[in-house]
Each structure stands twice: as structure tokens, then as C-alpha cells.
Enzyme design. Structure first.
Site, PDB file in Angstrom:
ATOM      1  N   THR A  13       0.812  -1.219   0.000  1.00 50.55           N
ATOM      2  CA  THR A  13       0.000   0.000   0.000  1.00 50.55           C
ATOM      3  C   THR A  13       0.845   1.269   0.000  1.00 50.55           C
ATOM      4  O   THR A  13       0.479   2.262  -0.625  1.00 50.55           O
ATOM      5  CB  THR A  13      -0.923   0.009   1.241  1.00 50.55           C
ATOM      6  OG1 THR A  13      -1.796  -1.110   1.140  1.00 50.55           O
ATOM      7  CG2 THR A  13      -1.760   1.266   1.317  1.00 50.55           C
ATOM      8  N   ASP A  57       1.292  -6.479  -4.715  1.00 48.71           N
ATOM      9  CA  ASP A  57       0.491  -6.510  -3.498  1.00 48.71           C
ATOM     10  C   ASP A  57       1.031  -7.723  -2.728  1.00 48.71           C
ATOM     11  O   ASP A  57       1.255  -8.784  -3.328  1.00 48.71           O
ATOM     12  CB  ASP A  57      -0.982  -6.736  -3.869  1.00 48.71           C
ATOM     13  CG  ASP A  57      -1.898  -6.689  -2.664  1.00 48.71           C
ATOM     14  OD1 ASP A  57      -2.801  -5.845  -2.643  1.00 48.71           O
ATOM     15  OD2 ASP A  57      -1.725  -7.527  -1.746  1.00 48.71           O
ATOM     16  N   SER A  58       1.227  -7.592  -1.433  1.00 49.09           N
ATOM     17  CA  SER A  58       1.918  -8.682  -0.728  1.00 49.09           C
ATOM     18  C   SER A  58       1.090  -9.959  -0.639  1.00 49.09           C
ATOM     19  O   SER A  58       1.601 -10.994  -0.228  1.00 49.09           O
ATOM     20  CB  SER A  58       2.385  -8.237   0.655  1.00 49.09           C
ATOM     21  OG  SER A  58       1.340  -8.264   1.583  1.00 49.09           O
ATOM     22  N   THR A 166       2.639 -10.337  14.289  1.00 47.86           N
ATOM     23  CA  THR A 166       1.441 -10.771  13.571  1.00 47.86           C
ATOM     24  C   THR A 166       0.618  -9.532  13.221  1.00 47.86           C
ATOM     25  O   THR A 166       0.655  -8.541  13.957  1.00 47.86           O
ATOM     26  CB  THR A 166       0.682 -11.787  14.462  1.00 47.86           C
ATOM     27  OG1 THR A 166      -0.133 -12.594  13.664  1.00 47.86           O
ATOM     28  CG2 THR A 166      -0.132 -11.165  15.551  1.00 47.86           C
ATOM     29  N   GLN A 278      -4.886 -21.362  18.993  1.00 43.92           N
ATOM     30  CA  GLN A 278      -5.695 -20.343  18.317  1.00 43.92           C
ATOM     31  C   GLN A 278      -5.698 -19.025  19.092  1.00 43.92           C
ATOM     32  O   GLN A 278      -6.146 -18.000  18.584  1.00 43.92           O
ATOM     33  CB  GLN A 278      -7.137 -20.833  18.155  1.00 43.92           C
ATOM     34  CG  GLN A 278      -7.253 -22.006  17.203  1.00 43.92           C
ATOM     35  CD  GLN A 278      -8.667 -22.561  17.089  1.00 43.92           C
ATOM     36  OE1 GLN A 278      -9.650 -21.849  17.306  1.00 43.92           O
ATOM     37  NE2 GLN A 278      -8.789 -23.828  16.755  1.00 43.92           N
TER      38      GLN A 278
HETATM   39  N1  ASP Z   1      -2.908  -5.501   0.299  1.00 44.95           N
HETATM   40  C1  ASP Z   1      -1.800  -4.674   0.740  1.00 44.95           C
HETATM   41  C2  ASP Z   1      -0.534  -5.531   0.702  1.00 44.95           C
HETATM   42  O1  ASP Z   1      -0.337  -6.329   1.575  1.00 44.95           O
HETATM   43  C3  ASP Z   1      -2.047  -4.160   2.108  1.00 44.95           C
HETATM   44  C4  ASP Z   1      -0.948  -3.277   2.671  1.00 44.95           C
HETATM   45  O2  ASP Z   1       0.067  -3.038   2.109  1.00 44.95           O
HETATM   46  O3  ASP Z   1      -1.162  -2.772   3.774  1.00 44.95           O
HETATM   47  O4  ASP Z   1       0.243  -5.401  -0.204  1.00 44.95           O
END
Ligand code: ASP
Length: 344
Positions: A13, A57-58, A166, A278
Site C-alpha cells: 500500500t 500486493d503482498s 502478527t 488459536q
Molecule cells: N494488500 C496490501 C498488501 O499487503 C495491504 C498493505 O500493504 O497494507 O500489499
């Protein structure tokens, strides 16, 4: 002498912008990101940049791209003081965990960061995350050794051990935490390092990169009503070599004979099964209730207080390096780089 940091831009992002046609956020290249940040020139650290040919995008992160990051780090290791990896938040904790095992005997900082809002937004969290990460990656003790020689996530004022972190929030700026490990540093007006908690590697030994990861693993979550047929489909999959089983509380499972039998069969076939709670905080203690004791009896290994992200990354790393389930069991019961708290 000016400290030097390599900034590895993978996407996320922080460097995205809205596509005018679809209205969805899309990764853009690094020059777009840097054009939004005139303060970049004022950083008292020399910053070299390496960007992924195609920023992602990750959600699209994978073990091949982890190996690519390891190659970039290996290639630049002797020429810089530390590394900052700009990465999407969605899989950042997986990447941080994987890199902690793939970069054995790491002696330099590798700081992952990103943001919840793109850097061209007025209220972005990206500027602070990026600038502070660079400062942390360049920080040294008076004797010249790096202050944080480990893989970390820096986000919203907190420096966290990467394999303990996390993602906890999909919207708030406070997107990460490490419930079973205290922060390694807190950034307010000053950056306060908690030095006693930070790993102290042997600086005389070289960093040893590892590139292989075995993706023959699966994560499954127990829930009341879980069905034998569904689970058998997963467990009988021929390429399956490792399972991360998300159990209840301190590592408990329902006392269903078919479940115990399925786990025992998998264990007999050489599949490594790791028990992860969990719960967000606290460790697995399999001897505490009979529901956990049964698992221990059929060869399930405690994941201690590991995150799921870390357990899966450690398993992928170990399985890629050994066919010996006993060796893998021993390594799972050890902390290799601060990833679990093993009781004395
Ligand atoms: N969907 C984005 C990603 O992981 C979310 C982010 O970067 O915060 O690339």
C-alpha cells in the site's frame, strides 16, 4: 562516515495509488513513491534502492520471491550497514518469519515496514514508518556493531521481532504486535531500544543465506464439528510433509478417535505436525489437559508460543533442508533465532 542502507521496495500500500478505471489500489514503482517524499533527501543516511521489477500486493508474495530477497541481501551484504524492506502489510509477518530462518547468523538489521495508507495521502502513516525504519537500520552501538542485528518489523512506533509479529488490524495504523515477545524498541520523541531483548549474534561469523523452502505444508484450524472426511482429504495428500494445526487454548483438541488416528497415521508416514494455539497470546502446554496429552502421544510437536506465520515458515525451511523427521522435531523444539520461548 555516513551509514548506508539498502532499501528494497517490493510493493504494498505504501507505494500504491488508485486506478482511475477500477477505483482499486494498485502498486506503482518506487519513483512514484519517492516523488511524494521530499524529506527523503534530508535523511542523514546514504540510501541505495533496489526495487522489484514488478512491485506486488503482498498477497502475491511466495517462497520464490523470498529467495529473491535473500539474493538481493546477500549481494549487498558487505556494502551496507542495514536493510529496509518496503512490503505490504498482509503477508509481512510471513516474510519476516521466513527471512529470519533464511538469513542464518544475520549480523545486520533487516527492517520490514509499509503502511496502511498510500504515501501520497495526507494522513499517511508511511512517512514515519519509512524514515524511522531507515534510522533503525543504520543505528550502531559505540563499538560500531549494529544496534538491531535481526529481522524486525517496524510499524506505528513499535519495533517487533519479525518472527514474533502478527498483523492485528486491517484498518488501524497500529497494525502489528508481538503478543508473546516484548517490543525491541519503542519510537516516540526518541527511539528507546530495549537492548537486553535484542539478539546478539557472533559478529565474527559470516551470514549464511538459505534459499530453499518446501511448500508441502498446510495450516488447519480445529473447530467444533470438524469432519473426518474433510480432514482426511488434506492429510492424505501425497506431497504433504508438514501440518500446522491450530488447536484450542493451551493446545487442546477434541478427543475424537478418528482425529487422533488420522494424526497418528500422518505422523507414521513422516509428516511433521505442529501444535499452535488459536489464542493470540500464551503458549501451548500439551500435558495440561487430556485433550492435549493425546496429541503428544501420537507424535504431535509443541509449537510453544509461536505465531502461525512463524511456525509455517520454520517448517518450510526445515523440510527443505532435511528428510529426517527426528532432526526436524529437534529443531522445532529449539529456538533458532528467538522465535519461541522454550522453557528451561
Ligand atoms: N494488500 C496490501 C498488501 O499487503 C495491504 C498493505 O500493504 O497494507 O500489499
Amino acid at each position: 562516515m555516513t551509514n548506508r542502507v539498502l532499501l528494497i521496495y517490493t510493493g504494498g500500500t505504501i507505494g500504491m495509488d488508485w486506478n482511475p478505471q477500477t477505483g482499486a489500489l494498485e502498486p506503482l514503482d518506487f519513483h512514484h513513491l519517492i516523488a511524494q517524499m521530499p524529506e527523503f533527501d534530508a535523511i542523514p543516511v546514504a540510501v541505495d534502492v533496489h526495487q522489484f521489477p514488478q512491485p506486488i500486493d503482498s498477497s502475491d508474495m511466495n517462497p520464490q520471491l523470498w529467495a529473491h530477497i535473500v539474493t538481493i541481501i546477500e549481494d549487498h551484504y558487505d556494502h551496507v550497514d542495514g536493510f529496509v524492506i518496503l512490503h505490504g502489510t498482509d503477508t509481512m509477518a510471513f516474510t519476516a518469519s521466513a527471512l529470519s530462518f533464511m538469513l542464518q547468523n544475520l549480523t545486520k538489521p533487516v527492517i520490514l515496514t509499509g503502511s496502511q495508507l498510500p504515501i501520497n495521502q495526507l494522513r499517511t502513516d508511511g512517512r514515519e514508518n519509512l524514515i524511522t525504519s531507515i534510522e533503525i537500520a543504520a543505528a550502531h552501538h559505540p563499538d560500531g556493531t549494529p544496534r538491531v542485528p535481526e529481522v524486525c518489523i517496524y510499524f506505528s512506533g513499535k519495533l517487533l521481532r519479525g518472527n514474533r509479529a502478527t498483523k492485528i488490524n486491517s484498518e488501524g495504523f497500529n497494525a502489528f504486535d508481538s503478543f508473546n515477545c516484548p517490543h525491541l524498541a519503542d519510537a516516540g520523541v526518541n527511539i528507546v531500544y530495549h537492548d537486553a531483548l535484542i539478539l546478539k549474534p557472533d559478529f565474527s561469523r559470516p551470514m549464511r543465506p538459505h534459499f530453499a523452502m518446501d511448500a508441502g505444508v498446510v495450516v488447519f484450524t480445529l473447530f467444533p464439528g470438524i469432519q473426518e472426511e474433510t480432514l482426511r482429504h488434506i492429510m492424505d495428500s501425497p506431497k504433504l510433509r508438514g501440518i500446522v494445526m491450530r488447536t484450542y487454548g493451551s493446545g487442546n483438541a477434541p478427543q475424537l478417535p478418528w482425529l487422533i488416528k488420522a494424526l497418528e497415521d500422518a505422523h507414521q508416514r513422516g509428516v511433521t505436525i505442529i501444535n499452535i494455539t488459536q489464542c493470540a497470546a500464551g503458549p501451548v502446554q500439551m500435558a495440561r489437559y487430556s485433550g492435549g496429552f493425546l496429541l503428544k502421544n501420537v507424535g504431535v510437536i509443541s509449537g510453544y508460543d509461536s505465531t502461525v506465520e512463524c511456525a509455517i515458515a520454520k517448517l518450510m525451511h526445515l523440510l527443505a533442508h532435511s528428510d529426517d523427521p527426528e532432526f526436524i522435531r529437534r529443531q522445532m523444539n529449539r529456538s533458532l533465532c528467538g522465535e519461541i520461548t522454550v522453557p528451561a
